[in-house]
Design a protein around this motif. Sequence first.
Motif, PDB file in Angstrom:
ATOM      1  N   PRO A 179       0.825  -1.211   0.000  1.00  0.00           N
ATOM      2  CA  PRO A 179       0.000   0.000   0.000  1.00  0.00           C
ATOM      3  C   PRO A 179       0.856   1.256   0.000  1.00  0.00           C
ATOM      4  O   PRO A 179       2.000   1.249   0.490  1.00  0.00           O
ATOM      5  N   THR A 180       0.314   2.329  -0.537  1.00  0.00           N
ATOM      6  CA  THR A 180       0.949   3.634  -0.369  1.00  0.00           C
ATOM      7  C   THR A 180       0.744   4.083   1.081  1.00  0.00           C
ATOM      8  O   THR A 180      -0.034   3.488   1.835  1.00  0.00           O
ATOM      9  N   ALA A 181       1.422   5.151   1.465  1.00  0.00           N
ATOM     10  CA  ALA A 181       1.273   5.669   2.824  1.00  0.00           C
ATOM     11  C   ALA A 181      -0.176   6.061   3.092  1.00  0.00           C
ATOM     12  O   ALA A 181      -0.722   5.807   4.176  1.00  0.00           O
ATOM     13  N   ASP A 182      -0.814   6.665   2.096  1.00  0.00           N
ATOM     14  CA  ASP A 182      -2.216   7.058   2.273  1.00  0.00           C
ATOM     15  C   ASP A 182      -3.109   5.826   2.394  1.00  0.00           C
ATOM     16  O   ASP A 182      -4.039   5.803   3.224  1.00  0.00           O
ATOM     17  N   GLU A 183      -2.867   4.806   1.582  1.00  0.00           N
ATOM     18  CA  GLU A 183      -3.671   3.579   1.663  1.00  0.00           C
ATOM     19  C   GLU A 183      -3.482   2.876   3.000  1.00  0.00           C
ATOM     20  O   GLU A 183      -4.438   2.348   3.568  1.00  0.00           O
ATOM     21  N   GLN A 184      -2.263   2.910   3.501  1.00  0.00           N
ATOM     22  CA  GLN A 184      -2.016   2.308   4.807  1.00  0.00           C
ATOM     23  C   GLN A 184      -2.815   3.037   5.888  1.00  0.00           C
ATOM     24  O   GLN A 184      -3.435   2.406   6.751  1.00  0.00           O
ATOM     25  N   ARG A 185      -2.830   4.372   5.846  1.00  0.00           N
ATOM     26  CA  ARG A 185      -3.601   5.148   6.823  1.00  0.00           C
ATOM     27  C   ARG A 185      -5.091   4.839   6.711  1.00  0.00           C
ATOM     28  O   ARG A 185      -5.790   4.730   7.727  1.00  0.00           O
ATOM     29  N   ARG A 186      -5.574   4.709   5.496  1.00  0.00           N
ATOM     30  CA  ARG A 186      -6.992   4.397   5.322  1.00  0.00           C
ATOM     31  C   ARG A 186      -7.335   3.022   5.886  1.00  0.00           C
ATOM     32  O   ARG A 186      -8.379   2.851   6.520  1.00  0.00           O
ATOM     33  N   MET A 187      -6.469   2.058   5.676  1.00  0.00           N
ATOM     34  CA  MET A 187      -6.711   0.726   6.240  1.00  0.00           C
ATOM     35  C   MET A 187      -6.706   0.766   7.760  1.00  0.00           C
ATOM     36  O   MET A 187      -7.563   0.157   8.421  1.00  0.00           O
ATOM     37  N   GLU A 188      -5.756   1.463   8.319  1.00  0.00           N
ATOM     38  CA  GLU A 188      -5.701   1.575   9.769  1.00  0.00           C
ATOM     39  C   GLU A 188      -6.949   2.282  10.310  1.00  0.00           C
ATOM     40  O   GLU A 188      -7.461   1.933  11.377  1.00  0.00           O
ATOM     41  N   GLY A 189      -7.443   3.263   9.562  1.00  0.00           N
ATOM     42  CA  GLY A 189      -8.664   3.950   9.979  1.00  0.00           C
ATOM     43  C   GLY A 189      -9.866   3.029   9.988  1.00  0.00           C
ATOM     44  O   GLY A 189     -10.729   3.108  10.879  1.00  0.00           O
ATOM     45  N   LEU A 190      -9.947   2.119   9.006  1.00  0.00           N
ATOM     46  CA  LEU A 190     -11.043   1.155   8.975  1.00  0.00           C
ATOM     47  C   LEU A 190     -10.990   0.215  10.175  1.00  0.00           C
ATOM     48  O   LEU A 190     -12.022  -0.124  10.766  1.00  0.00           O
ATOM     49  N   VAL A 191      -9.788  -0.210  10.543  1.00  0.00           N
ATOM     50  CA  VAL A 191      -9.649  -1.068  11.725  1.00  0.00           C
ATOM     51  C   VAL A 191     -10.067  -0.314  12.979  1.00  0.00           C
ATOM     52  O   VAL A 191     -10.795  -0.839  13.830  1.00  0.00           O
ATOM     53  N   GLY A 192      -9.626   0.934  13.104  1.00  0.00           N
ATOM     54  CA  GLY A 192     -10.003   1.732  14.272  1.00  0.00           C
ATOM     55  C   GLY A 192     -11.500   1.906  14.391  1.00  0.00           C
ATOM     56  O   GLY A 192     -12.080   1.786  15.479  1.00  0.00           O
ATOM     57  N   ALA A 193     -12.165   2.173  13.273  1.00  0.00           N
ATOM     58  CA  ALA A 193     -13.621   2.342  13.297  1.00  0.00           C
ATOM     59  C   ALA A 193     -14.314   1.048  13.697  1.00  0.00           C
ATOM     60  O   ALA A 193     -15.296   1.055  14.457  1.00  0.00           O
ATOM     61  N   ALA A 194     -13.821  -0.077  13.197  1.00  0.00           N
ATOM     62  CA  ALA A 194     -14.421  -1.363  13.554  1.00  0.00           C
ATOM     63  C   ALA A 194     -14.263  -1.648  15.039  1.00  0.00           C
ATOM     64  O   ALA A 194     -15.182  -2.171  15.688  1.00  0.00           O
ATOM     65  N   MET A 195     -13.109  -1.304  15.595  1.00  0.00           N
ATOM     66  CA  MET A 195     -12.904  -1.493  17.027  1.00  0.00           C
ATOM     67  C   MET A 195     -13.872  -0.619  17.819  1.00  0.00           C
ATOM     68  O   MET A 195     -14.450  -1.063  18.818  1.00  0.00           O
TER      69      MET A 195
END
Length: 540
Positions: A179-195
């Motif tokens: 992933p690009t840096a932006d894609e990595q941040r977006r993935m991490e954001g999805l995990v945070g929201a799910a938590m």
Amino acid sequence: MIRSAAIGGVLCLTMLAAASSGRTSEPGVSLRPAPLSAPRTIDAIVAGGRVIDGSGAAPRNSEVGIDDGRIVYVGPRPAGVTAEQMIDATGLTVVPGFIDPHTHSGSDALSDEPGRRLLANHLLQGVTTIVIGNDGGGDPDVGAVLTRLDRQPAGPNVAAFVGFGAVRRLILGEADRAPTADEQRRMEGLVGAAMCNGALGLSSGLYYAPQSFAHTEEVIGLARAAARRDGIYETHLRDEGSSSIGLPAAIEEALTIAESAGLPLHIAHIKALGVDAQGMAPRVIARIERARTEGLRVTADQYPWEASSTRLASALVPRWAMDGGRAAMVARLRENGARLREGMAEQLRVRGGAGAVLLVDGRYQGQRLDAIASEWDVAPLDAAIRLLIEEPGAGIVSFNMADADIEAFARQPWVVAGSDASGGHPRAYGSFARRWRLFVRERPVMTETEFVRRASATTADLLGLKGRGRLLAGHAADIVILDPAAYRERATYAAPELPASGVRHLFVNGRLAVANGVPTGTFAGRFLAKPRQPDWNCPE
């Protein structure tokens, strides 16, 4: 026998099935039992049974009182207390509802079909709580899962992981790239929201494409997002045998992810898979013990079968050939290139050869790969390629584990009961009961007290399920009354959907879901969301 103190006869099961369960999600849990003021009539009393409470304490003869979905006493009946329902458990064993930490029962739990959503295969094993979203497949929209289960409850309770694979697929598709840096941040954001919406933690299935394309640091980033919200990391290892990096290296990777991200590690369906890995259990156990001694919280679950189950493609096709998804894979299979054949031949060897591979769905269900190859008069590798072109999603059972490894893992106090429930394999219908028959009754692997603890309380603790897993006043009334001599699996590889025997009665949240060995049709399950905490910085 079940009787109603109010009407003096056999309890009307249709009335129970029609009762409303109310809201299924559980945003918070109070463990303070309501005071029992006498005289008082409570919902149910289980009397005359031998209680194993899940704590590890010795069995004892005791009563269990149930009211408003919770256990209100365990011990002598308080003076002046009566019950609407009396359950005679004489000669039976009373235990906490079992918790299955790794299933593939999500599509059933979320189905519109009541027969699927009841999940009787779990209930009849004594399982009152299942976890879905394992192997990296957990829906990132955990809020939608909660809402659906509020509207249409399942038979057992349900808890969920957010899946690394599902998150990655949303952002990167099926591509073999970082992933690009932006894609990595977006993935991490999805995990945070799910938590924030109640996920237990992050699951991964690094063995499977496209998750297998991810480098360790990418996974660590998403695991940190779960760690910031008190989650755990649950993983199907990148390799359980010798199909890629090898089992020891895969264990090291999992430990590195958990330690770097700062969260507990739970290894799914721990095993030593395939001809090269058989006998490795002592080495794996020693490495995990060392990590635990060094302070890392590491646990695992296990199903007690010698055969695993997956897709034929996942078992045999090299991961590079899956870049771009199923259609791209089939195109490469049609090309039948030398590199692909060489890789598939090696994976077939690792699995134990064509005789160890049994098809469990599709046109060739119930046939072994060597028999299919013989019928077609082709080499087993060519039969596998033809099968994958015709049915790229075909499921298999493969016989690839050694009994000594299975037993060695079963002896570890940090290994809990699980099923990895999936279609075509008897583990979905018999894993807990088989574990009891093999390891409690027939072999001196664990005591019945230890079995119960590692099927209930230990699992509740590692998953963070407060108020579950113990017969204790104030806890949810998830209770199993079983016949210890009759409790066993009936499912086989030839007949994988035979229900287990021996569970006489079962309560989910204080409502009778199994009576006299028969499911009542009651949908009493709740979505067990991890309670949101103020320091998680979740949006309101």
